[in-house]
Design a protein around this motif. Sequence first.
Motif, PDB file in Angstrom:
ATOM      1  N   UNK A   1      -3.802 -20.486   6.389  1.00  0.00           N
ATOM      2  CA  UNK A   1      -4.504 -19.511   6.574  1.00  0.00           C
ATOM      3  C   UNK A   1      -4.306 -17.941   6.974  1.00  0.00           C
ATOM      4  N   UNK A   2      -2.371 -17.965   7.147  1.00  0.00           N
ATOM      5  CA  UNK A   2      -2.015 -16.808   7.532  1.00  0.00           C
ATOM      6  C   UNK A   2      -2.530 -15.705   6.587  1.00  0.00           C
ATOM      7  N   UNK A   3      -2.436 -13.925   7.472  1.00  0.00           N
ATOM      8  CA  UNK A   3      -3.078 -12.811   6.774  1.00  0.00           C
ATOM      9  C   UNK A   3      -2.262 -11.728   7.398  1.00  0.00           C
ATOM     10  N   UNK A   4      -1.705 -10.848   7.052  1.00  0.00           N
ATOM     11  CA  UNK A   4      -0.515 -10.486   8.328  1.00  0.00           C
ATOM     12  C   UNK A   4      -0.682  -8.991   8.483  1.00  0.00           C
ATOM     13  N   UNK A   5      -0.421  -7.683   8.591  1.00  0.00           N
ATOM     14  CA  UNK A   5      -0.280  -6.147   8.379  1.00  0.00           C
ATOM     15  C   UNK A   5       0.210  -5.392   9.354  1.00  0.00           C
ATOM     16  N   UNK A   6       1.490  -4.983   8.068  1.00  0.00           N
ATOM     17  CA  UNK A   6       2.239  -3.554   8.890  1.00  0.00           C
ATOM     18  C   UNK A   6       1.177  -1.940   8.953  1.00  0.00           C
TER      19      UNK A   6
ATOM     20  N   UNK B   1       3.868   0.321   9.636  1.00  0.00           N
ATOM     21  CA  UNK B   1       4.921   1.028  11.016  1.00  0.00           C
ATOM     22  C   UNK B   1       6.015   0.838  10.149  1.00  0.00           C
ATOM     23  N   UNK B   2       5.643   0.256   8.371  1.00  0.00           N
ATOM     24  CA  UNK B   2       7.153  -0.093   7.752  1.00  0.00           C
ATOM     25  C   UNK B   2       7.216  -1.722   8.210  1.00  0.00           C
ATOM     26  N   UNK B   3       6.930  -2.309   8.769  1.00  0.00           N
ATOM     27  CA  UNK B   3       7.108  -3.588   8.681  1.00  0.00           C
ATOM     28  C   UNK B   3       7.697  -3.723  10.202  1.00  0.00           C
ATOM     29  N   UNK B   4       8.267  -3.254  11.299  1.00  0.00           N
ATOM     30  CA  UNK B   4       8.489  -2.934  12.289  1.00  0.00           C
ATOM     31  C   UNK B   4       7.456  -3.600  13.205  1.00  0.00           C
ATOM     32  N   UNK B   5       6.407  -3.756  13.301  1.00  0.00           N
ATOM     33  CA  UNK B   5       5.482  -4.554  13.513  1.00  0.00           C
ATOM     34  C   UNK B   5       4.721  -4.965  12.540  1.00  0.00           C
ATOM     35  N   UNK B   6       4.421  -6.267  12.648  1.00  0.00           N
ATOM     36  CA  UNK B   6       3.182  -7.144  12.026  1.00  0.00           C
ATOM     37  C   UNK B   6       2.110  -8.253  12.753  1.00  0.00           C
ATOM     38  N   UNK B   7       0.669  -7.435  12.508  1.00  0.00           N
ATOM     39  CA  UNK B   7      -0.519  -7.790  13.348  1.00  0.00           C
ATOM     40  C   UNK B   7      -0.578  -8.897  12.591  1.00  0.00           C
ATOM     41  N   UNK B   8      -1.403  -9.846  13.108  1.00  0.00           N
ATOM     42  CA  UNK B   8      -2.341 -11.058  12.714  1.00  0.00           C
ATOM     43  C   UNK B   8      -3.315 -10.809  12.813  1.00  0.00           C
ATOM     44  N   UNK B   9      -3.494 -10.398  11.355  1.00  0.00           N
ATOM     45  CA  UNK B   9      -5.524 -10.392  11.314  1.00  0.00           C
ATOM     46  C   UNK B   9      -5.516 -11.497  10.642  1.00  0.00           C
ATOM     47  N   UNK B  10      -5.281 -13.368  10.846  1.00  0.00           N
ATOM     48  CA  UNK B  10      -6.353 -14.021   9.960  1.00  0.00           C
ATOM     49  C   UNK B  10      -7.208 -13.799  10.110  1.00  0.00           C
ATOM     50  N   UNK B  11      -8.143 -14.633   9.025  1.00  0.00           N
ATOM     51  CA  UNK B  11      -9.197 -15.136   9.232  1.00  0.00           C
ATOM     52  C   UNK B  11      -9.698 -16.217  10.844  1.00  0.00           C
ATOM     53  N   UNK B  12     -10.674 -16.302  10.525  1.00  0.00           N
ATOM     54  CA  UNK B  12     -10.857 -17.007  11.879  1.00  0.00           C
ATOM     55  C   UNK B  12     -11.495 -18.172  11.380  1.00  0.00           C
TER      56      UNK B  12
ATOM     57  N   UNK C   1       0.863  -1.052  -0.468  1.00  0.00           N
ATOM     58  CA  UNK C   1       0.242  -0.062  -0.123  1.00  0.00           C
ATOM     59  C   UNK C   1       0.953   1.545   0.031  1.00  0.00           C
ATOM     60  N   UNK C   2       1.840   1.614   0.623  1.00  0.00           N
ATOM     61  CA  UNK C   2       2.900   2.177   0.593  1.00  0.00           C
ATOM     62  C   UNK C   2       3.937   1.667   1.543  1.00  0.00           C
ATOM     63  N   UNK C   3       5.042   2.740   1.312  1.00  0.00           N
ATOM     64  CA  UNK C   3       6.176   2.689   2.294  1.00  0.00           C
ATOM     65  C   UNK C   3       5.755   2.159   4.011  1.00  0.00           C
ATOM     66  N   UNK C   4       4.633   2.221   4.806  1.00  0.00           N
ATOM     67  CA  UNK C   4       4.963   2.572   6.007  1.00  0.00           C
ATOM     68  C   UNK C   4       3.363   0.897   6.200  1.00  0.00           C
ATOM     69  N   UNK C   5       2.116   1.078   5.241  1.00  0.00           N
ATOM     70  CA  UNK C   5       1.726  -0.253   4.691  1.00  0.00           C
ATOM     71  C   UNK C   5       1.879  -1.489   3.982  1.00  0.00           C
ATOM     72  N   UNK C   6       1.894  -2.444   4.436  1.00  0.00           N
ATOM     73  CA  UNK C   6       1.341  -3.468   3.513  1.00  0.00           C
ATOM     74  C   UNK C   6       1.034  -5.324   4.197  1.00  0.00           C
ATOM     75  N   UNK C   7       0.630  -5.694   2.990  1.00  0.00           N
ATOM     76  CA  UNK C   7      -0.664  -6.637   3.677  1.00  0.00           C
ATOM     77  C   UNK C   7       0.319  -8.347   3.032  1.00  0.00           C
ATOM     78  N   UNK C   8       0.187  -9.452   3.854  1.00  0.00           N
ATOM     79  CA  UNK C   8       0.985 -10.464   3.478  1.00  0.00           C
ATOM     80  C   UNK C   8      -0.013 -11.642   3.963  1.00  0.00           C
ATOM     81  N   UNK C   9      -0.196 -12.481   3.090  1.00  0.00           N
ATOM     82  CA  UNK C   9      -1.038 -13.789   2.907  1.00  0.00           C
ATOM     83  C   UNK C   9      -0.326 -14.862   2.329  1.00  0.00           C
ATOM     84  N   UNK C  10      -0.269 -16.099   3.056  1.00  0.00           N
ATOM     85  CA  UNK C  10       0.442 -16.902   3.468  1.00  0.00           C
ATOM     86  C   UNK C  10      -0.287 -18.421   3.342  1.00  0.00           C
ATOM     87  N   UNK C  11       0.486 -19.813   3.591  1.00  0.00           N
ATOM     88  CA  UNK C  11      -0.158 -21.120   4.453  1.00  0.00           C
ATOM     89  C   UNK C  11      -0.455 -21.146   5.669  1.00  0.00           C
TER      90      UNK C  11
END
Length: 355
Positions: free
Chosen positions: A65-70, A72-83, A53-63
């Motif tokens: 059922x994992x979805x992560x979002x940052x 703050x530029x990747x300093x912290x990643x929040x696990x926002x995976x669907x239940x 999305x930007x230098x600060x915001x990005x989303x990851x999707x993987x095996x």
Amino acid sequence: MGLCAAALAAALTPPALAAAPTAPARADEAAKAPHWELKDSGTDVRFRGLSAVSRHTAWLAGSQGTVLRTTDGGANWRNVSPPAAGDLEFRDIEAFDARRAVVLAIGEGEASRVLRTDDGGATWTESFRNTEAQAFYDCLTFFDRRHGLAMSDPVDGRFRILSTRDGGRSWKVLPNAGMPAAQDGEAGFAASGQCLVSSGPRDAWLATGGGARARVLHSSDRGLTWTAADTPIPAGDPARGVFALAFRDRTHGLAVGGDYRAGQASPQAAALTPDGGRTWTPAAQPPPAYRSGVTWLPHSRTAALAVGPTGTDLTTDGGRTWRTVDTGSYDTVDCAPDLGCWASGEKGRVARLER
């Protein structure tokens, strides 16, 4: 401060093309040169889905059922995976901003699903679940915040296209009358979320492999009708073909791929088109091995990055020649308009281009 594309390309220009600096200058330039900087994702799952999305915001999707979002530029990643998504294999994610994203799960039958969030991943709504046993969805793309497509491997001899007009909240299967017949064994590769891409309000391209010829299919009417063109990237095997596409406008595109099996040669692993995918020319100097992801650098007409398990390659001449600039393993790569470039892959690897 973000780099401009010209500065990035200049910083990665081979030393032989520039005046030879002194040893201290070389060390200083190496420290300042753009490079992938690994970020700690806090997990070891494989991330083939990525949306910058930007230098600060990005989303990851993987095996798993994992979805992560940052944010703050990747300093912290929040696990926002669907239940209850642990059995799903997410391979593509398209984010509109820090709060809204659409994610694709791949697989046969009901394993292929689409989910959307409007609150940063706090909650998810399943908007599509495949009920066709033959279908296997591979990739998503969006023309804008409302209109998008998803593609499936051939059903009854033709690739299947799913369409949304409301940002992924609902989907319908498009008629297949305008889709050319698939070759025997032809399919898409759910390797990087880039086997289906778009540019502008109506143009989309679909990459194939596994058949006798590796092809790129193009639609100029949001998926209703398609034309097919052969590429010089080798196929003729279920493991070979075009794995990823990138278009910087509706005419100039790049294709990368090869043979994904470790240790297998991948000659002619890249090609380029000047005419919207009607014709494809092999790169004069392609990447040295299989590449699964590719992206243009924003605001540049000639610079792009390609990634794969054995490294990252840069072109500064529109895809004619490529050279390896990093040997780390990545599956996919994406850049935001502010030149926030991200890459992700196996074992939880995620990196941002830094200087």
